[in-house]
Design a protein around this motif. Sequence first.
Motif, mmCIF file in Angstrom:
data_model
loop_
_atom_site.group_PDB
_atom_site.id
_atom_site.type_symbol
_atom_site.label_atom_id
_atom_site.label_comp_id
_atom_site.label_asym_id
_atom_site.label_seq_id
_atom_site.Cartn_x
_atom_site.Cartn_y
_atom_site.Cartn_z
ATOM 1 N N ARG A 144 0.835 -1.195 0.000
ATOM 2 C CA ARG A 144 0.000 0.000 0.000
ATOM 3 C C ARG A 144 0.881 1.261 0.000
ATOM 4 N NH1 ARG A 144 -5.048 1.317 1.576
ATOM 5 N NH2 ARG A 144 -5.525 -0.509 2.804
ATOM 6 N N ALA A 145 1.913 1.248 0.842
ATOM 7 C CA ALA A 145 2.748 2.440 0.970
ATOM 8 C C ALA A 145 3.670 2.627 -0.233
ATOM 9 C CB ALA A 145 3.570 2.355 2.265
ATOM 10 N N MET A 146 4.191 1.556 -0.778
ATOM 11 C CA MET A 146 5.205 1.690 -1.831
ATOM 12 C C MET A 146 4.622 1.649 -3.237
ATOM 13 S SD MET A 146 8.294 -0.547 -0.101
ATOM 14 C CE MET A 146 9.629 0.056 -1.136
ATOM 15 N N GLY A 148 0.977 1.610 -3.739
ATOM 16 C CA GLY A 148 -0.315 2.292 -3.781
ATOM 17 C C GLY A 148 -1.529 1.428 -3.528
ATOM 18 N N SER A 149 -1.335 0.110 -3.404
ATOM 19 C CA SER A 149 -2.481 -0.755 -3.128
ATOM 20 C C SER A 149 -2.022 -1.987 -2.374
ATOM 21 C CB SER A 149 -3.146 -1.200 -4.431
ATOM 22 O OG SER A 149 -3.977 -2.322 -4.183
ATOM 23 N N THR A 249 10.822 6.159 -9.528
ATOM 24 C CA THR A 249 10.779 6.049 -8.063
ATOM 25 C C THR A 249 10.917 7.411 -7.388
ATOM 26 O OG1 THR A 249 13.181 5.832 -7.683
ATOM 27 C CG2 THR A 249 11.980 3.813 -8.236
ATOM 28 N N HIS A 342 -9.551 -0.463 -5.807
ATOM 29 C CA HIS A 342 -9.142 0.931 -5.670
ATOM 30 C C HIS A 342 -10.259 1.855 -6.159
ATOM 31 C CE1 HIS A 342 -5.834 3.540 -4.671
ATOM 32 N NE2 HIS A 342 -6.060 4.272 -5.752
ATOM 33 N N THR A 549 0.234 4.710 -6.208
ATOM 34 C CA THR A 549 0.598 5.738 -5.228
ATOM 35 C C THR A 549 0.175 7.101 -5.755
ATOM 36 O OG1 THR A 549 2.744 5.907 -6.294
ATOM 37 C CG2 THR A 549 2.642 4.530 -4.317
ATOM 38 N N ARG A 550 0.075 8.065 -4.863
ATOM 39 C CA ARG A 550 -0.364 9.391 -5.280
ATOM 40 C C ARG A 550 0.602 9.974 -6.318
ATOM 41 N NH1 ARG A 550 -1.743 12.074 -0.039
ATOM 42 N NH2 ARG A 550 -3.212 10.383 0.175
ATOM 43 N N SER A 551 1.894 9.693 -6.133
ATOM 44 C CA SER A 551 2.894 10.234 -7.060
ATOM 45 C C SER A 551 2.945 9.456 -8.368
ATOM 46 C CB SER A 551 4.277 10.178 -6.400
ATOM 47 O OG SER A 551 4.595 8.825 -6.093
ATOM 48 N N GLU A 555 7.357 4.358 -4.204
ATOM 49 C CA GLU A 555 7.913 5.096 -3.073
ATOM 50 C C GLU A 555 8.933 4.191 -2.378
ATOM 51 O OE1 GLU A 555 7.459 8.181 -2.399
ATOM 52 O OE2 GLU A 555 5.792 8.632 -3.757
ATOM 53 N N PRO A 558 8.826 5.047 2.078
ATOM 54 C CA PRO A 558 7.648 5.755 2.587
ATOM 55 C C PRO A 558 7.608 5.738 4.110
ATOM 56 C CG PRO A 558 7.029 3.583 1.835
ATOM 57 C CD PRO A 558 8.495 3.727 1.538
#
Length: 714
Positions: A144-146, A148-149, A249, A342, A549-551, A555, A558
């Motif tokens: 999820r953190a790296m 996005g899901s 990245t 998502h 991820t948002r970006s 990440e 993170p």
Amino acid sequence: MRTHVTYCRICEAACGLLADVEGGRVVALRPDPDHVVSRGFACAKGTRFAAVHEDPDRVDHPLQRVNGRLERVSWHDAVTRAGAALRGLRERHGPHSVAVYVGNPAAFSATLPLAGMGFVRALGTRNYFNAGSLDCNNKFVTSRAMLGSPAIHPVPDLDHARFALLLGTNPSVSQSSFVNAPRMMERLKAIEQRGGEVVVVDPRRTETARSVGRHVPIVPEMDAALLLAMIHVVLSEGLEQPDVVERTTNGASALRRLSARFTPDRVAAATGVPADTLRELARRFAAAGGAFCHLSTGVNQGRFGTVAYGAKIALEAITGNLDAHGGALVPHGAADVAGLAHRFGIDREPGWTSRIGGFSPVLGAMPCGIFADEVLTPGEGQIRGLVCIAGNPLLSMPGGPRLEAALRSLETVVSLDLFVNDTAAFAHWVLPSTDWLERDDLPYAQLQLQPVPYVQWTEAVVRPRGERRGEWDVLFDLADATGVPMFGRRALHLAGRAAARLGGTRAVVLPSLVRALGPRPLRTLRANPHGLLVDRERPGSFLAKRVLTRSGRVELCPDGIFDRADELESELDHRAAGTLRLFTKRERLGHNSWMHNHPGLTTRPHAAHLAPSDAARLGISSGDRVRVTSSSGAIELIAEVSDDVLAGSVAVPHGYGHHAGSGWTHARARGGANVNALADTGPDSVDPVSGMSRFVGVRVQMERVDATVEADDV
Ligand SMILES: Nc1nc2c(c(=O)[nH]1)N[C@H]1C(S)=C(S)[C@@H](COP(=O)(O)OP(=O)(O)OC[C@H]3O[C@@H](n4cnc5c(=O)[nH]c(N)nc54)[C@H](O)[C@@H]3O)O[C@H]1N2
Ligand SMILES: Nc1nc2c(c(=O)[nH]1)N[C@H]1C(S)=C(S)[C@@H](COP(=O)(O)OP(=O)(O)OC[C@H]3O[C@@H](n4cnc5c(=O)[nH]c(N)nc54)[C@H](O)[C@@H]3O)O[C@H]1N2
Ligand code: SF4
Ligand SMILES: [Mo]
């Protein structure tokens, strides 16, 4: 006699099977030579499942506890009364007073995860638990953190890789996890035959390490240090792919700073892996032109599983192996589960935190490590009832006797299972479920974990025996009897009910396959009973397009994921000497706690496996009865001395110590002890980021139990 094409749903390999049926009975289960991926492979658990299907100890009728004994009742009475009991708890103590636990086999049913979620939402309870916090939550939170899901997981491109780094997995026995890869051993051997390399990092010289590649023994729980050291070598020697890092990245400099604290020289002693070996592994990984790192439960279940999985993704990303041929792929599969979840917000967590410890849910579920506390601690929101679906928490969760006391104290326990399992020794109602030979299915949860994406549909091979029923229908009935709508919404309750009535469970899952299979997915699937390959994954399809991820980038460092790196770093210099570290050993012919009941699936006696040097120091020989003690509890079992085990560690299979109140007559007689009595419970025992329990690396002592001492104890 008729032969049905089907597939096995015991583990993630989902091997194709042929079922010979005569007079409504399954007379044989054979590997399916025409299955698109397993191509004639199946293990002995799958081919002997007919024995589980027909086990005389199976629950074939609903049971209700009357005067301490489980007695047969009608479905109507069982569901009405169980529902009334749950309704009563909710009225007196609120929605959180009823907990739900969903176990591992749910993942192999196309509809049970959805029905389980629907039932949890019906109750509106925050006290939902599942096997994730015993198995793999570290992967969910890290992804999820790296990426996005929580549903995106890179899987090894087994068939093209040139370098395989395996940590904490023993596919020869288990077929591994988070990868749908039957014939995995063969596929690993093929890497070597292509001139590539396989490295098996494990505190035990496993069945896998014995038959493929090179074994690198490691001190339990130290994999994260090994991986961070590899990252350090890559970054400090300039072995990364700068353009990939730059383009895809974020956070490379934070990763560089973090990994600089874990130089090979610094981690060598604590990991037990020489600094030169660490450097060499990093260089070969980076230069292989197709390398993956696959880590699994042996790493997940230690304190640093989240750090390790973060390091794995980072290592693959910076070396250009993420989303690359021969590296780690992110399959799309026949249904884009991650994308769908998502889009509809299903992968978003509920806003609440746990009463004990203030933990946030992971995929909606609270950490199992606080379950006993949530039951035993009085106050608003205390758990007083449990609905247990396809799970055996008494032997799967940490806690042993404390957990047993918690289960015993519950006012209402309802179990949906194939057996009166150990947990159901405390059940007030046991509702008999169909098994996978009795249900239509497709490997839904595996669709995104396939190096070679395919989809397969199977119809039920036989009609349900006795009064067994599918969980979907039972949970809808139970929700009705409890006076709550499934999914917490009357409209969805009615729709789910109607869909299943009209079209069976297929009506629930097949629509999501329309995009991949066209407007008539069932017709297409039926025309391909041995499985249908879905457009082969194209490396390069993930990084550019599907990172959530948002970006839109990976990440690398993170917030949260590497929180425990400080604790890991402090362990490098202060490893307690002279203690033994516990870890798990899975058994070839067992499956967690639930395949011990058939003589055809028996394995060796339940034993603690330790190294010759430790055995000599402790005066222990193979066959001796030993007591293993941790700060949380003690168990007694047989010792087995083996030079496969790294000195300073002890391997014990889990899922033993069957309860006298369970209905598993043969399993009970096999003896053994519940190793999870040694594992800690309570908020301090739980990984704050992932909610994972700790089964690996627990410090234990071991001593011989002399016959005289034993007599005194009694
Ligand atoms: N010490 C230690 N503890 C561990 C582990 C470890 O490695 N070490 N591993 C952890 C892991 S990875 C996991 S996944 C958990 C497993 O934890 P659980 O899922 O709680 O336990 P299982 O032993 O798999 O029990 C599954 C139950 O489901 C029933 N069942 C099987 N098929 C069906 C079905 O189709 N429908 C229904 N309704 N019931 C069914 C079985 O009879 C059995 O009672 O244990 C965890 N615990
Ligand atoms: N036959 C059989 N197959 C199974 C199961 C079963 O019980 N029996 N269970 C199923 C389930 S629920 C799951 S989740 C999968 C799990 O599949 P895997 O994750 O492959 O699980 P294991 O086979 O237990 O392999 C874990 C390995 O980790 C090693 N290990 C322990 N601690 C450490 C450590 O700190 N570092 C490293 N590097 N290694 C460590 C152990 O020695 C062991 O060899 O298997 C599934 N398949
Ligand atoms: S490897 Fe797993 S899926 Fe395949 S037959 Fe064995 S238990 Fe079933
Ligand atoms: Mo598992």
